[in-house]
Design an enzyme around this catalytic site. Structure first.
Site, PDB file in Angstrom:
ATOM      1  N   HIS A 158      -5.925   1.586  -4.319  1.00 44.77           N
ATOM      2  CA  HIS A 158      -5.138   1.020  -3.106  1.00 44.77           C
ATOM      3  C   HIS A 158      -4.640  -0.188  -3.690  1.00 44.77           C
ATOM      4  O   HIS A 158      -5.281  -1.222  -4.318  1.00 44.77           O
ATOM      5  CB  HIS A 158      -5.470   1.111  -2.003  1.00 44.77           C
ATOM      6  CG  HIS A 158      -6.720   0.361  -1.711  1.00 44.77           C
ATOM      7  ND1 HIS A 158      -6.827  -0.556  -0.466  1.00 44.77           N
ATOM      8  CD2 HIS A 158      -7.676  -0.213  -2.589  1.00 44.77           C
ATOM      9  CE1 HIS A 158      -7.937  -1.314  -0.280  1.00 44.77           C
ATOM     10  NE2 HIS A 158      -8.427  -1.151  -1.670  1.00 44.77           N
ATOM     11  N   CYS A 167       0.779  -1.248   0.044  1.00 45.33           N
ATOM     12  CA  CYS A 167      -0.046   0.001  -0.109  1.00 45.33           C
ATOM     13  C   CYS A 167       0.692   1.330   0.074  1.00 45.33           C
ATOM     14  O   CYS A 167       0.628   2.094  -0.877  1.00 45.33           O
ATOM     15  CB  CYS A 167      -1.054  -0.004   0.881  1.00 45.33           C
ATOM     16  SG  CYS A 167      -0.044   0.101   2.872  1.00 45.33           S
ATOM     17  N   HIS A 220      -2.583   1.179   6.785  1.00 45.63           N
ATOM     18  CA  HIS A 220      -2.872   1.017   5.435  1.00 45.63           C
ATOM     19  C   HIS A 220      -3.123   2.521   4.929  1.00 45.63           C
ATOM     20  O   HIS A 220      -3.454   3.384   5.549  1.00 45.63           O
ATOM     21  CB  HIS A 220      -4.186   0.206   5.200  1.00 45.63           C
ATOM     22  CG  HIS A 220      -4.510  -0.205   3.967  1.00 45.63           C
ATOM     23  ND1 HIS A 220      -3.524  -1.295   3.142  1.00 45.63           N
ATOM     24  CD2 HIS A 220      -5.381   0.335   3.140  1.00 45.63           C
ATOM     25  CE1 HIS A 220      -3.860  -1.224   1.905  1.00 45.63           C
ATOM     26  NE2 HIS A 220      -4.990  -0.323   1.809  1.00 45.63           N
TER      27      HIS A 220
END
Length: 405
Positions: A380, A320, A368
């Site tokens: 993402h 990520c 994240h």
């Protein structure tokens, strides 16, 4: 004289005492049997079977494991970055140590030539003695060797002592840096093992599910996606309404400015027409935030479909924060490697005010991150087994939204 009393027979005693005992025992047995007859018979106790976790519990456990793997991935990224920086520092220090050693050898050779000259002339080789002393400076001071040396010799002694001190200092720095490097590598290995263990546990749980359970799990996932999509659409409507409100307010303000200018010109004399404020507005000029955001999103869109791989920074796969780092690099902005550092770069804005290109961070531990593209959606790199994709920002609990530039 014999007694005329009739002797008591042994049999009479035997009959009396046992009779009382048998009667008591019999009554007790009857009472117990009566109680047993009235009581319900007890069912046989079967061994308790292990309680199987529900599908929701399995899903929660798998999600938790993926989340923990994400946290461990950020630790791995941090340790890897620190290790690489420390390794470069160690390399520079070791190069410095080698250079200092060369200079020290040159200074030692210079002093050695003076010592050899003294030996050949038969003079006391105080230079050689000083070189072999544990404390050359102390020996030098005590014996006032400076009085007997030429300026060239004195310079050689000074350079030797300076190089010796510098080499010692450089070696000490290198030793400390090597220790730090070793610790960073230990952290790196620990984080790597943690990621692999968590992902292994998640895969093991999923592999134990039946086909029916996997289908039900997929249905639960789709329900979660629908709810996240609904929230994203709601945010998109709110943002669109706010944008429309601002547009109308700007139009009204523009008309008021035009009226004021008309009054100043005397009802329009000499006017070349109203100023509509045409031309590039703020944020549209080259190098502006809007232009950078467009580059960020363009880069991110080109990565859709590439696999998530923990610790990866492209170009074939990403985690990520690796994706967000590379995307903003395409816009000329250098971001740190981890989510924990990226969240500190730029300006924090409200979720309702999120603009394309902003970074959306998730979970309380900020493990994240995704790139906002508008309408409540983001691009993402989700998790192992999934590819870079577009998804609602409400798929996970939002921590904050940050605008890097």
């Amino acid at each position: 004289m014999a007694s005329h009393r009739k002797p008591r027979g042994r049999s009479a005693g035997i009959r009396t005492t046992p009779a009382v005992g048998i009667t008591t025992a019999a009554l007790t047995s009857v009472a117990l049997l009566s109680q047993s007859a009235q009581a319900a018979p007890a069912a046989p106790t079967a061994p308790s079977a292990p309680v199987e976790p529900s599908l929701d519990e399995v899903k929660k456990k798998v999600d938790d494991l993926y989340h923990q793997a994400g946290v461990a991935t950020q630790r791995y990224n941090s340790a890897k970055e620190k290790t690489e920086k420390q390794r470069k520092k160690v390399d520079r220090l070791l190069d410095g140590v080698a250079r200092r050693a060369d200079k020290l050898n040159e200074a030692r050779q210079e002093l050695g030539s003076f010592a050899a000259a003294q030996y050949r002339t038969g003079a006391a080789s105080e230079t050689a003695t000083m070189m072999l002393a544990n404390d050359p400076q102390g020996y030098f001071d005590q014996n006032h060797l400076a009085d007997r040396l030429t300026s060239r010799q004195k310079k050689a002694v000074d350079e030797y002592q300076a190089e010796q001190a510098s080499a010692t200092k450089q070696r000490t720095k290198a030793a400390k840096s090597l220790k730090t490097l070793s610790e960073s590598r230990d952290d790196l290995r620990t984080s790597k093992r943690t990621v692999q263990r968590k992902l292994g546990e998640a895969r093991a749980l999923l592999s134990e599910l039946t086909a029916e359970e996997k289908a039900r799990l997929a249905a639960i996932e789709r329900k979660k996606e629908r709810e996240a999509k609904r929230k994203a659409e709601e945010l998109a409507r709110e943002q669109a309404a706010e944008a429309e409100r601002k547009r109308k307010a700007e139009e009204a303000a523009q008309k008021e400015r035009e009226k004021e200018r008309e009054k100043e010109r005397g009802g329009g004399q000499g006017s070349s027409g109203p100023d509509t404020g045409s031309g590039p507005g703020p944020g549209a000029e080259p190098g502006s935030g809007a232009t950078k955001a467009a580059k960020v999103i363009g880069f991110a869109e080109a990565q859709i479909g590439k696999p998530y791989v923990w610790g990866a920074t492209g170009p074939d796969s990403y985690d990520c924060s690796g994706l967000t780092q590379d995307a903003w690099k395409a816009a000329g902005i250098s971001l740190p490697r981890t989510t924990w550092d990226q969240v500190k770069v730029g300006t924090t804005v409200k979720t309702a005010d999120a603009a394309p290109g902003d970074l959306v961070f998730f979970y309380d531990d900020i493990s994240h991150v995704g790139i906002y593209i508008g309408d409540g959606k983001m691009i993402h790199a989700p998790k192992p087994g999934a590819n870079v994709r577009v998804e609602s920002i409400y798929y996970m609990p939002i921590h904050s939204v940050v605008r890097p530039a």
